[in-house]
Design a protein around this motif. Structure first.
Motif, PDB file in Angstrom:
ATOM      1  N   LEU A 139     -40.518  -2.708 -75.536  1.00  0.00           N
ATOM      2  CA  LEU A 139     -40.240  -1.606 -74.621  1.00  0.00           C
ATOM      3  C   LEU A 139     -38.986  -1.881 -73.805  1.00  0.00           C
ATOM      4  O   LEU A 139     -38.670  -3.030 -73.509  1.00  0.00           O
ATOM      5  CB  LEU A 139     -41.410  -1.405 -73.645  1.00  0.00           C
ATOM      6  CG  LEU A 139     -42.723  -0.862 -74.176  1.00  0.00           C
ATOM      7  CD1 LEU A 139     -43.725  -0.837 -73.040  1.00  0.00           C
ATOM      8  CD2 LEU A 139     -42.547   0.522 -74.759  1.00  0.00           C
ATOM      9  N   LYS A 140     -38.317  -0.794 -73.450  1.00  0.00           N
ATOM     10  CA  LYS A 140     -37.237  -0.840 -72.472  1.00  0.00           C
ATOM     11  C   LYS A 140     -37.589   0.103 -71.337  1.00  0.00           C
ATOM     12  O   LYS A 140     -37.956   1.252 -71.590  1.00  0.00           O
ATOM     13  CB  LYS A 140     -35.910  -0.437 -73.103  1.00  0.00           C
ATOM     14  CG  LYS A 140     -35.385  -1.420 -74.136  1.00  0.00           C
ATOM     15  CD  LYS A 140     -34.019  -0.997 -74.640  1.00  0.00           C
ATOM     16  CE  LYS A 140     -33.463  -2.021 -75.612  1.00  0.00           C
ATOM     17  NZ  LYS A 140     -32.101  -1.657 -76.097  1.00  0.00           N
ATOM     18  N   CYS A 141     -37.495  -0.377 -70.109  1.00  0.00           N
ATOM     19  CA  CYS A 141     -37.923   0.421 -68.956  1.00  0.00           C
ATOM     20  C   CYS A 141     -36.867   0.417 -67.864  1.00  0.00           C
ATOM     21  O   CYS A 141     -36.310  -0.633 -67.538  1.00  0.00           O
ATOM     22  CB  CYS A 141     -39.221  -0.134 -68.366  1.00  0.00           C
ATOM     23  SG  CYS A 141     -40.619  -0.007 -69.451  1.00  0.00           S
ATOM     24  N   PRO A 142     -36.623   1.571 -67.247  1.00  0.00           N
ATOM     25  CA  PRO A 142     -35.788   1.599 -66.047  1.00  0.00           C
ATOM     26  C   PRO A 142     -36.553   1.037 -64.859  1.00  0.00           C
ATOM     27  O   PRO A 142     -37.767   0.784 -64.929  1.00  0.00           O
ATOM     28  CB  PRO A 142     -35.485   3.087 -65.869  1.00  0.00           C
ATOM     29  CG  PRO A 142     -36.650   3.778 -66.505  1.00  0.00           C
ATOM     30  CD  PRO A 142     -37.075   2.910 -67.650  1.00  0.00           C
ATOM     31  N   LEU A 143     -35.858   0.857 -63.753  1.00  0.00           N
ATOM     32  CA  LEU A 143     -36.439   0.222 -62.578  1.00  0.00           C
ATOM     33  C   LEU A 143     -37.647   0.967 -62.041  1.00  0.00           C
ATOM     34  O   LEU A 143     -38.574   0.358 -61.483  1.00  0.00           O
ATOM     35  CB  LEU A 143     -35.362   0.103 -61.489  1.00  0.00           C
ATOM     36  CG  LEU A 143     -35.765  -0.586 -60.185  1.00  0.00           C
ATOM     37  CD1 LEU A 143     -36.137  -2.047 -60.446  1.00  0.00           C
ATOM     38  CD2 LEU A 143     -34.633  -0.502 -59.162  1.00  0.00           C
ATOM     39  N   ASP A 144     -37.679   2.301 -62.181  1.00  0.00           N
ATOM     40  CA  ASP A 144     -38.744   3.082 -61.556  1.00  0.00           C
ATOM     41  C   ASP A 144     -39.946   3.315 -62.465  1.00  0.00           C
ATOM     42  O   ASP A 144     -40.764   4.187 -62.180  1.00  0.00           O
ATOM     43  CB  ASP A 144     -38.202   4.426 -61.056  1.00  0.00           C
ATOM     44  CG  ASP A 144     -37.580   5.264 -62.167  1.00  0.00           C
ATOM     45  OD1 ASP A 144     -37.471   4.771 -63.304  1.00  0.00           O
ATOM     46  OD2 ASP A 144     -37.203   6.415 -61.891  1.00  0.00           O
ATOM     47  N   GLU A 145     -40.093   2.546 -63.548  1.00  0.00           N
ATOM     48  CA  GLU A 145     -41.241   2.684 -64.435  1.00  0.00           C
ATOM     49  C   GLU A 145     -41.942   1.350 -64.629  1.00  0.00           C
ATOM     50  O   GLU A 145     -41.291   0.310 -64.740  1.00  0.00           O
ATOM     51  CB  GLU A 145     -40.819   3.229 -65.804  1.00  0.00           C
ATOM     52  CG  GLU A 145     -40.356   4.673 -65.783  1.00  0.00           C
ATOM     53  CD  GLU A 145     -40.038   5.202 -67.171  1.00  0.00           C
ATOM     54  OE1 GLU A 145     -40.371   4.503 -68.162  1.00  0.00           O
ATOM     55  OE2 GLU A 145     -39.446   6.286 -67.271  1.00  0.00           O
ATOM     56  N   VAL A 146     -43.253   1.392 -64.662  1.00  0.00           N
ATOM     57  CA  VAL A 146     -44.084   0.278 -65.091  1.00  0.00           C
ATOM     58  C   VAL A 146     -44.808   0.748 -66.352  1.00  0.00           C
ATOM     59  O   VAL A 146     -45.427   1.817 -66.332  1.00  0.00           O
ATOM     60  CB  VAL A 146     -45.112  -0.119 -64.006  1.00  0.00           C
ATOM     61  CG1 VAL A 146     -46.092  -1.145 -64.556  1.00  0.00           C
ATOM     62  CG2 VAL A 146     -44.405  -0.666 -62.779  1.00  0.00           C
TER      63      VAL A 146
END
Length: 268
Positions: free
Chosen positions: A108-115
């Motif tokens: 997975l790749k996630c931006p700062l505002d996602e868990v």
């Protein structure tokens, strides 16, 4: 606030998510008290035969949520990466709507505002409209998000309510309401058992990607073109881009009355 306005907004968003999920969390806390099943637990408690399930960096939250926190900084300063073990069965990415079939390992790749959060296919997540405090453990308004599986099955979950502060529950001063999801062929049914209290409810049946259905007595929400701005946002929230449509009812639940919500669908 030491980390700036963006971080303060993100932390606030997850605080607000916690408040929305209080009905689910309180029911899980009740089950932990009753049976000893931890509210938050490693996956090998449910799937001991899989070596990958011993990973302590991901966990089950309640009955139907799989959470995999980001534990390392983003290499490029914008998106972080990690692998997640997906348990047996179907698990829907709550942000994108993409369905993963386990057991498998994904990246997975996630931006700062996602868990990373995944919802069990066949699961039921109980939430409440936004509130700013825990208040009473009674929810006069609530949201039922039921995730239709492609395989036939029956799943039951419970809402638990009491006064939230005393031991009166030991004298039976509490209430339990049963929620059942039944999948039979291409028909999905949610049944809400009798409750001790009157309440307003929004019932949302999340259909599989590509499903086609006719809205009869309910609203049919189509997937949006962008990722979800938040999780379990309640009435009217559109499905994520890679999810299926959502059938939504807004109803009043009367005391001692059972309610059934049913929708038939076909593959697109």
């Amino acid at each position: 606030w030491e980390y700036g306005a963006e971080v303060a907004r993100i932390v606030g968003d997850f605080f607000r998510l916690r408040y929305r999920l209080l009905p689910m969390l309180y029911a899980a806390a009740c089950e932990a008290h009753r049976s000893g099943t931890p509210l938050l637990r490693r996956c090998d408690l449910e799937w001991p035969a899989f070596p990958e399930a011993v990973d302590s960096s991901q966990y089950l939250l309640g009955d139907d949520l799989l959470v995999a926190p980001i534990l390392a900084p983003a290499r490029d300063g914008t998106t972080a990466e990690r692998t997640v073990w997906i348990p047996p069965g179907g698990w829907q990415d709550a942000w994108t709507g993409r369905l993963h079939q386990g057991p498998t390992v994904i990246g997975l790749k996630c931006p700062l505002d996602e868990v990373p959060v995944f919802v069990r296919a066949g699961g039921i997540v109980l939430s409440a409209p936004q509130r700013q405090s825990t208040g009473s453990a009674f929810w006069p308004d609530m949201v039922v998000d039921a995730f239709a599986p492609r395989q036939d099955q029956v799943q039951t979950r419970w809402l638990y309510e009491d006064d939230g502060i005393s031991t009166a529950y030991e004298r039976g001063e509490c209430a339990r309401t049963e929620f059942t999801l039944r999948q039979q062929g291409k028909e999905t049914e949610v049944r809400i058992g009798p409750s001790a209290r009157r309440r307003q409810a929004t019932v949302r049946i999340h259909l599989p990607q590509g499903a086609r259905a006719q809205a009869e007595g309910c609203a049919l929400l189509r997937p949006s073109e962008t990722r979800a701005p938040g999780l379990f946002m309640g009435p009217g929230a559109p499905p994520s881009p890679e999810a299926g449509p959502v059938a939504e009812w807004n109803v009043e639940l009367a005391p001692t009355e059972e309610k059934v919500f049913r929708i038939a669908w076909t593959e697109g």
